[in-house]
Design a protein around this motif. Structure first.
Motif, PDB file in Angstrom:
ATOM      1  N   TYR A  62      10.729  -0.559   8.137  1.00 44.85           N
ATOM      2  CA  TYR A  62      10.017   0.693   8.411  1.00 44.85           C
ATOM      3  C   TYR A  62       9.771   0.847   9.910  1.00 44.85           C
ATOM      4  O   TYR A  62       9.922   1.934  10.473  1.00 44.85           O
ATOM      5  CB  TYR A  62       8.695   0.725   7.648  1.00 44.85           C
ATOM      6  CG  TYR A  62       8.024   2.076   7.646  1.00 44.85           C
ATOM      7  CD1 TYR A  62       8.561   3.125   6.918  1.00 44.85           C
ATOM      8  CD2 TYR A  62       6.862   2.300   8.372  1.00 44.85           C
ATOM      9  CE1 TYR A  62       7.964   4.374   6.912  1.00 44.85           C
ATOM     10  CE2 TYR A  62       6.257   3.547   8.373  1.00 44.85           C
ATOM     11  CZ  TYR A  62       6.812   4.580   7.628  1.00 44.85           C
ATOM     12  OH  TYR A  62       6.216   5.815   7.631  1.00 44.85           O
ATOM     13  N   ALA A 141       7.854   6.165   1.939  1.00 48.20           N
ATOM     14  CA  ALA A 141       6.855   5.118   1.742  1.00 48.20           C
ATOM     15  C   ALA A 141       7.295   4.302   0.539  1.00 48.20           C
ATOM     16  O   ALA A 141       7.738   4.861  -0.471  1.00 48.20           O
ATOM     17  CB  ALA A 141       5.477   5.704   1.506  1.00 48.20           C
ATOM     18  N   PHE A 160      -0.390   6.603   2.719  1.00 46.69           N
ATOM     19  CA  PHE A 160       0.874   7.304   2.942  1.00 46.69           C
ATOM     20  C   PHE A 160       0.687   8.425   3.958  1.00 46.69           C
ATOM     21  O   PHE A 160       1.474   8.582   4.899  1.00 46.69           O
ATOM     22  CB  PHE A 160       1.375   7.851   1.603  1.00 46.69           C
ATOM     23  CG  PHE A 160       2.788   8.373   1.626  1.00 46.69           C
ATOM     24  CD1 PHE A 160       3.589   8.307   2.762  1.00 46.69           C
ATOM     25  CD2 PHE A 160       3.345   8.922   0.477  1.00 46.69           C
ATOM     26  CE1 PHE A 160       4.888   8.779   2.763  1.00 46.69           C
ATOM     27  CE2 PHE A 160       4.645   9.393   0.467  1.00 46.69           C
ATOM     28  CZ  PHE A 160       5.415   9.326   1.613  1.00 46.69           C
TER      29      PHE A 160
END
Length: 216
Positions: A62, A141, A160
């Motif tokens: 991420y 996410a 999120f």
């Protein structure tokens, strides 16, 4: 002795009211059971999602995704833009393939949101009256496999949303650095589905409404 109109009306309405009471009770029980099951599902979703947040592989990918997007925006933001449509579209899905695979392998699933930034300025040295929409699509996410991606528990939804806000802020800053465009925030949207309404008659709709009001 002949029956009065009032007596006839009462005789006709009694079965209707009885049916409404039965429907109301059944709906109320169904609603309460659904809430109990939803709470159990939420607890499972939260536990799974928390475990995924601490997954080093998922977290590292991420971070890499955000770095790659920021680099491309700073290098040439105009590649994402169109003068004719007066907009720019950055699809994060183009960067999230490894993250999606890692999330799935770790037992999760990818939920996504999109942001539309309200911006103004020039596209390819062309002034754009009326503003420029910068669409950031499919911000991911990694959430639990039992979660409903379109209806996450508030605890997970808040995390999120914070992540989406960070990504949007980073892109907004990169855009300002690389292009003659200034953005002033925007709107976050789920990638979710619409609602369906069915009319089963005035009395039944009223019963549903009352049952739902009591269950929330």
């Amino acid at each position: 002795k002949p029956q009065t109109n009032s007596h006839n009306a009462q005789h006709l309405y009694k079965p209707v009211f009885k049916m409404m009471n039965i429907s109301f009770i059944l709906l109320l029980i169904s609603c309460l059971l659904s809430r109990t099951l939803a709470q159990d599902d939420n607890a499972t979703c939260i536990a799974e999602s928390v475990a995924l947040v601490s997954n080093e592989t998922v977290a590292g990918l991420y971070a890499n995704l955000r770095t790659a997007i920021e680099a491309d925006v700073k290098a040439d933001f105009m590649q994402f833009c169109s003068v004719l449509s007066r907009s720019c579209t950055l699809n994060v899905a183009d960067y999230s393939g490894e993250l999606t695979s890692a999330c799935t392998e770790a037992g999760g699933q990818v939920a996504s949101k999109q942001v539309t930034l309200d911006c103004e300025g020039n596209l390819m040295n062309v002034p754009i009256p009326g503003g420029i929409d910068v669409h950031i699509k499919a911000i991911p996410a990694c959430v639990g496999a039992s979660c409903d991606p379109d209806n996450l528990p508030p605890e997970i939804g808040a995390v999120f949303d914070a992540g989406v806000d960070e990504v949007a802020t980073e892109i907004e800053a990169a855009v300002a650095e690389s292009a003659d465009i200034t953005c002033n925030g925007g709107q976050v949207e789920n990638a979710g589905s619409g609602a369906l309404w069915m009319n089963f008659g005035t009395f039944y709709v009223l019963t549903v409404f009352l049952a739902l009001r009591l269950c929330v």
